[in-house]
Design a protein around this motif. Structure first.
Motif, PDB file in Angstrom:
ATOM      1  N   THR A   1       0.931  -1.185  -0.001  1.00 30.11           N
ATOM      2  CA  THR A   1       0.028   0.010   0.015  1.00 30.11           C
ATOM      3  C   THR A   1       0.919   1.194   0.032  1.00 30.11           C
ATOM      4  N   ASN A   2       0.287   2.456  -0.471  1.00 27.00           N
ATOM      5  CA  ASN A   2       1.141   3.591  -0.222  1.00 27.00           C
ATOM      6  C   ASN A   2       1.697   3.888   1.223  1.00 27.00           C
ATOM      7  N   LYS A   3       0.873   3.506   2.045  1.00 30.44           N
ATOM      8  CA  LYS A   3       1.270   3.716   3.336  1.00 30.44           C
ATOM      9  C   LYS A   3       2.488   2.966   3.835  1.00 30.44           C
ATOM     10  N   GLU A   4       2.438   1.491   3.334  1.00 30.83           N
ATOM     11  CA  GLU A   4       3.811   0.685   3.627  1.00 30.83           C
ATOM     12  C   GLU A   4       4.742   1.227   2.852  1.00 30.83           C
ATOM     13  N   LYS A   5       4.688   1.598   1.659  1.00 26.12           N
ATOM     14  CA  LYS A   5       5.712   2.100   0.906  1.00 26.12           C
ATOM     15  C   LYS A   5       6.116   3.405   1.691  1.00 26.12           C
ATOM     16  N   GLU A   6       5.603   4.094   2.158  1.00 32.22           N
ATOM     17  CA  GLU A   6       6.026   5.377   3.016  1.00 32.22           C
ATOM     18  C   GLU A   6       6.920   5.116   4.232  1.00 32.22           C
ATOM     19  N   ASP A   7       6.416   4.175   4.905  1.00 31.09           N
ATOM     20  CA  ASP A   7       6.797   3.751   6.307  1.00 31.09           C
ATOM     21  C   ASP A   7       8.054   2.833   5.999  1.00 31.09           C
ATOM     22  N   TYR A   8       8.274   2.210   4.995  1.00 30.52           N
ATOM     23  CA  TYR A   8       9.445   1.140   5.010  1.00 30.52           C
ATOM     24  C   TYR A   8      10.502   1.425   3.749  1.00 30.52           C
ATOM     25  N   CYS A   9      10.377   2.500   2.986  1.00 29.57           N
ATOM     26  CA  CYS A   9      11.298   2.789   2.235  1.00 29.57           C
ATOM     27  C   CYS A   9      12.578   3.186   2.579  1.00 29.57           C
TER      28      CYS A   9
END
Length: 243
Positions: A73-81
């Protein structure tokens, strides 16, 4: 940080050995601002994000080649990049690979796998490249492995245990940066030399292919031949004839 400095003026004994009086020796937790486990996601050829694993930790650096895809999800991308100056630690693997550590050199959209841990440091106290280089020193690797607990088929280093019981040297910040810069210069020189050696090896292989098949010859021995043809003056025999 070894016995050569024992009882030398200007040095003191610490949990990691003898270090200069001006340096500190603190538990890793004292310089960690954030620690974070990676993502546990199934690999998907149709994924929308690239994920790095243990194989991407190479010589103290994160490489972004031969990664896998996962759907996030976009949130996961933001949190783990992965971000510049993140330190990535391999918490679970074989005894030889557990504790492997690498630095993220540039911001990216790549995320990281669950058996890796991201550490973000307090930069007022520590320089990430210096700390990464220390983690990759032989004596530090031995101490890391001493913290590992064996499992069914793998070893594990608990991040909480790591932060509490793994001690690091902390010279003044300008000295950390100077040491890191010098070691990085040597790393680049070694990398360039390795690249040159590999290029020469490829040239040698090509030359072997031509000389040993007669496609390239010395003028005094005959003319070059085409692929598949036996050169003038050469003969083909069974191996048993020359053994």
């Amino acid at each position: 940080m070894n016995l050569r400095n024992k009882n030398r003026p200007g040095y003191k004994q610490t949990k990691i050995g003898w270090i200069p009086d001006e340096w500190e020796c603190n538990a890793f937790k004292s310089i960690v601002k954030i620690s974070q486990y990676g993502l546990s996601k199934s690999i998907s050829v149709n994924g929308n994000s690239q994920i790095v694993g243990m194989a991407n930790l190479q010589n103290g650096r994160i490489t972004f080649t031969k990664t896998s895809k996962v759907y996030l999800t976009n949130k996961e991308k933001e949190d783990y990049c992965l971000k510049q100056d993140d330190i990535i630690f391999n918490r679970t693997n074989s005894e030889a690979l557990v504790g492997k550590t690498a630095l993220v050199e540039v911001d990216s959209e790549y995320v990281f796998a669950s058996y890796l841990v991201r550490f973000n440091l307090i930069k007022a106290k520590s320089f990430p490249l210096f700390i990464t280089q220390y983690y990759n020193m032989n004596s530090a690797i031995q101490r890391l492995r001493a913290l590992a607990t064996p499992g069914v088929s793998q070893f594990n280093i608990n991040p909480t245990t790591l932060k509490r019981h793994f001690y690091v040297p902390l010279p003044p910040l300008p000295e950390q940066k100077k040491i890191a810069a010098i070691l990085s210069t040597w790393d680049k020189a070694i990398e360039q030399t390795s690249t040159l050696i590999n290029a020469k090896l490829q040239l040698k292989k090509g030359l072997m292919q031509q000389l040993l098949t007669g496609r390239k010859r010395f003028p005094e021995f005959g003319k070059p031949t085409l692929t598949g043809e036996l050169p003038e003056g050469w003969r083909e025999v069974k191996l048993s004839e020359v053994l």
